[in-house]
Design an enzyme around this catalytic site. Structure first.
Site, PDB file in Angstrom:
ATOM      1  N   ASP A 197      41.510  33.369  39.965  1.00 28.78           N
ATOM      2  CA  ASP A 197      41.815  32.178  39.162  1.00 28.78           C
ATOM      3  C   ASP A 197      43.320  32.054  38.916  1.00 28.78           C
ATOM      4  O   ASP A 197      43.997  33.052  38.659  1.00 28.78           O
ATOM      5  CB  ASP A 197      41.083  32.301  37.821  1.00 28.78           C
ATOM      6  CG  ASP A 197      41.194  31.044  36.988  1.00 28.78           C
ATOM      7  OD1 ASP A 197      40.515  30.061  37.345  1.00 28.78           O
ATOM      8  OD2 ASP A 197      41.956  31.036  36.004  1.00 28.78           O
ATOM      9  N   GLU A 238      40.220  49.320  50.897  1.00 30.18           N
ATOM     10  CA  GLU A 238      39.490  50.596  50.750  1.00 30.18           C
ATOM     11  C   GLU A 238      38.015  50.390  51.102  1.00 30.18           C
ATOM     12  O   GLU A 238      37.260  51.337  51.268  1.00 30.18           O
ATOM     13  CB  GLU A 238      39.564  51.090  49.293  1.00 30.18           C
ATOM     14  CG  GLU A 238      40.936  51.555  48.865  1.00 30.18           C
ATOM     15  CD  GLU A 238      41.033  51.699  47.334  1.00 30.18           C
ATOM     16  OE1 GLU A 238      39.987  51.709  46.639  1.00 30.18           O
ATOM     17  OE2 GLU A 238      42.173  51.774  46.838  1.00 30.18           O
TER      18      GLU A 238
HETATM   19  C1  NOJ Z   1      41.303  27.297  36.967  1.00 28.64           C
HETATM   20  C2  NOJ Z   1      39.835  27.130  36.760  1.00 28.64           C
HETATM   21  O1  NOJ Z   1      39.253  26.632  37.928  1.00 28.64           O
HETATM   22  C3  NOJ Z   1      39.662  26.213  35.573  1.00 28.64           C
HETATM   23  O2  NOJ Z   1      38.335  25.807  35.408  1.00 28.64           O
HETATM   24  C4  NOJ Z   1      40.180  26.930  34.347  1.00 28.64           C
HETATM   25  O3  NOJ Z   1      40.133  26.046  33.239  1.00 28.64           O
HETATM   26  C5  NOJ Z   1      41.628  27.395  34.543  1.00 28.64           C
HETATM   27  N1  NOJ Z   1      41.870  27.981  35.833  1.00 28.64           N
HETATM   28  C6  NOJ Z   1      42.014  28.422  33.495  1.00 28.64           C
HETATM   29  O4  NOJ Z   1      41.353  29.638  33.751  1.00 28.64           O
END
Ligand code: NOJ
Length: 518
Positions: A197, A238
């Protein structure tokens, strides 16, 4: 090494909205386990699971309180392990979502940091004194709004998203060690990949300078971030055939490609394609740009049409103004769902026949559109109120069967309302109907698997009528997409393998794509 991630079809499950087994109106792991047959029948290769960890759900689970467990609303760790096993038995690989930029304000580290300014955990975050009564910097948050919140002891802490998502300090070795351990935790449980993310945001310029136009950005795409991913790659290596897939929102392709160097991430989402307007020139340029950047670095391209953060593409493509922007369900442009559906069908044949991996966001295979009629009082998304835009409309629970909501998603009350018109878009209603979106996806994914040319070969454009995209994959396969507003003759071919809509004799109607055997 199979390197499955190079050309897989990856299905994104948004667990709150896939299937609910316990009747509380929120999807869960048992619901997914009960519906794995849908994914097997669809023919996808892998599942990407949006966050399922314990979370106060300030940002629908992207505020993680414990990366090594499962939120009770979704089930248990044992249930997650069973799902991984059952997915593997069904021939599906599993990708989990890791959120390294921030944790939940309920994470034990942050609680310790707040409780005692001298705690070692304080340095795992960005606590700073204010500038008088002012915040430490002028940075604007990713959801809009400010990026600092004052702790009871007077210092401010940094959060690029909501105040409930404090940013981690990736300068600290403990933070790095912790996440390498979290990767191993999930790889040891058999997961095949990690979706990362906000992958370009982790590092901050430690001087915390202001954001100034034309100056290097203080928290986006910092140089040192590549060391983090080199270390993660060593962890992935790994294990056998595991993939790291970055959520890298970055308009500059050359900067984007640096995340895909051979010792860094295996793949990253192609938001350039997702954001591309329904326009032949722009689409072709986007495809060329994508393939060129990836070929130069030896990484597979990815093709994404929708996800849980953006307006569903049936709705986007159904707007007369075909430009796409993240917030475009605010502008009141009328939506022609028939047009949007026709284009979405054509886009499916495009995205499933370009070289690389293709992502399918749950419900896309059913032709679901954005629910733009959710009452504001029922919004959950924290982006609403900050940016005046809610992502809830693309997160609505799936319709499985029956003639009215909740369409067998739950026996209770779904956490977001489903449009009554989805009665024609349930899995049940579409199964066996050769003209349905679902059967189009099933046929396309099945052909993609069977068709030699669609595996690792490159693509080559060939001349067709103006505003028509036409390319071959390997010697015997072509895809032709008519983006003009008039029918065009089909190129010479031996047979038509699949069409996104009815053909008009030997001509291809507007907003229609075909796969041809040459
Ligand atoms: C990207 C994610 O896809 C989104 O849904 C989220 O709100 C933000 N990152 C923060 O984690």
């Amino acid at each position: 090494m199979v390197q499955w991630w190079r050309d897989a079809v990856i299905y994104q499950i948004y667990p709150r909205s896939f299937a609910d087994a316990n009747g509380d109106g929120v999807g869960d792991i048992d619901g997914i386990r009960a519906r794995l047959g849908h994914l097997r029948d669809l023919g996808v290769d892998a599942i990407w699971m949006s966050p399922w960890y314990p979370s106060p759900m300030a940002d629908a689970g992207y505020d993680v309180a414990d990366f090594r467990d499962i939120d009770p609303v979704f089930g248990t760790l044992a249930g997650a392990e069973a799902l991984i096993t059952e997915a593997h038995e069904a021939g599906l690989r599993m990708i989990v979502d890791i959120v390294p930029n921030h944790v939940s304000s309920e994470h034990p580290w942050f609680k310790a940091a707040l409780a005692d300014p001298d705690a070692k955990e304080r340095d795992y975050f960005w606590f700073r004194p204010g500038r008088g009564a002012e915040m430490p910097t002028n940075w604007r948050g990713e959801f809009g709004g400010t990026t600092w919140t004052q702790a009871p002891d007077g210092e401010w802490y940094l959060h690029l998203f909501t105040p409930e998502q404090p940013d981690l300090n990736w300068e600290h070795p403990d933070v790095r060690a912790e996440f390498e351990d979290i990767l191993r935790f999930w790889f040891d449980r058999g997961v095949d990949g990690i979706r990362i993310d906000s992958a370009a945001l982790l590092l901050k310029d430690t001087a915390l300078p202001e954001v100034i136009d034309d100056a290097p950005h203080p928290f986006h795409d910092q140089e040192g971030i590549h060391d983090v991913y080199r270390a993660w790659r060593r962890v992935a290596d790994e294990y056998e055939d595991r993939a790291l897939i970055g959520e890298v929102w970055m308009p500059e392709v050359d900067r984007f490609a640096r995340y895909l160097r051979p010792d860094e991430l295996h793949a990253a989402f192609n938001f350039d394609f997702l954001g591309c307007a329904w326009d032949p020139g722009l689409m072709r340029a986007c495809i060329d740009r994508t393939l060129h950047a990836h070929a130069a670095i030896g990484a597979p391209a990815t093709w994404v049409l929708s996800n849980h953060d953006v307006t569903r593409h049936v709705t986007r493509y159904g707007r007369s103004d075909t430009t796409f922007s993240f917030d475009n369900n605010l502008d009141g442009t009328p939506v022609d769902l028939e047009l949007g559906t026709r284009r979405a069908r054509a886009a499916a044949l495009l995205s499933l026949s370009l070289p690389g991996a293709t992502y399918v966001y749950q419900g896309e295979e059913l032709g679901l559109w954005e629910n733009e009629n959710i009452p504001v009082a029922e919004y959950h998304d924290p982006m609403w109120g900050r940016r005046g835009h809610s992502r809830d409309g693309c997160r609505v629970p799936l319709p499985w069967s029956g003639d009215e909501p909740p369409f067998d998603f739950t026996t209770g009350q779904p956490w977001l309302p489903q449009p009554a018109e989805w009665k024609d878009r349930t899995v049940q209603a579409q199964t066996g109907d050769p003209s349905s979106m679902l059967e189009l996806y099933r046929a396309a994914i099945g052909l993609r698997r069977a068709e030699e040319g669609l595996h690792r070969s490159t693509m080559a454009w060939f001349d067709a009528a103006p505003k028509v995209l036409a390319y071959t994959r390997g010697p015997g396969f072509a895809c032709v997409l008519n983006m003009s507003d008039a029918p065009v003759p089909l190129p010479a071919h031996r047979s038509c393998l699949l069409a996104s809509g009815p053909l008009d004799g030997t001509s291809l109607p507007p907003d229609t794509a075909v796969w041809l055997r040459l």
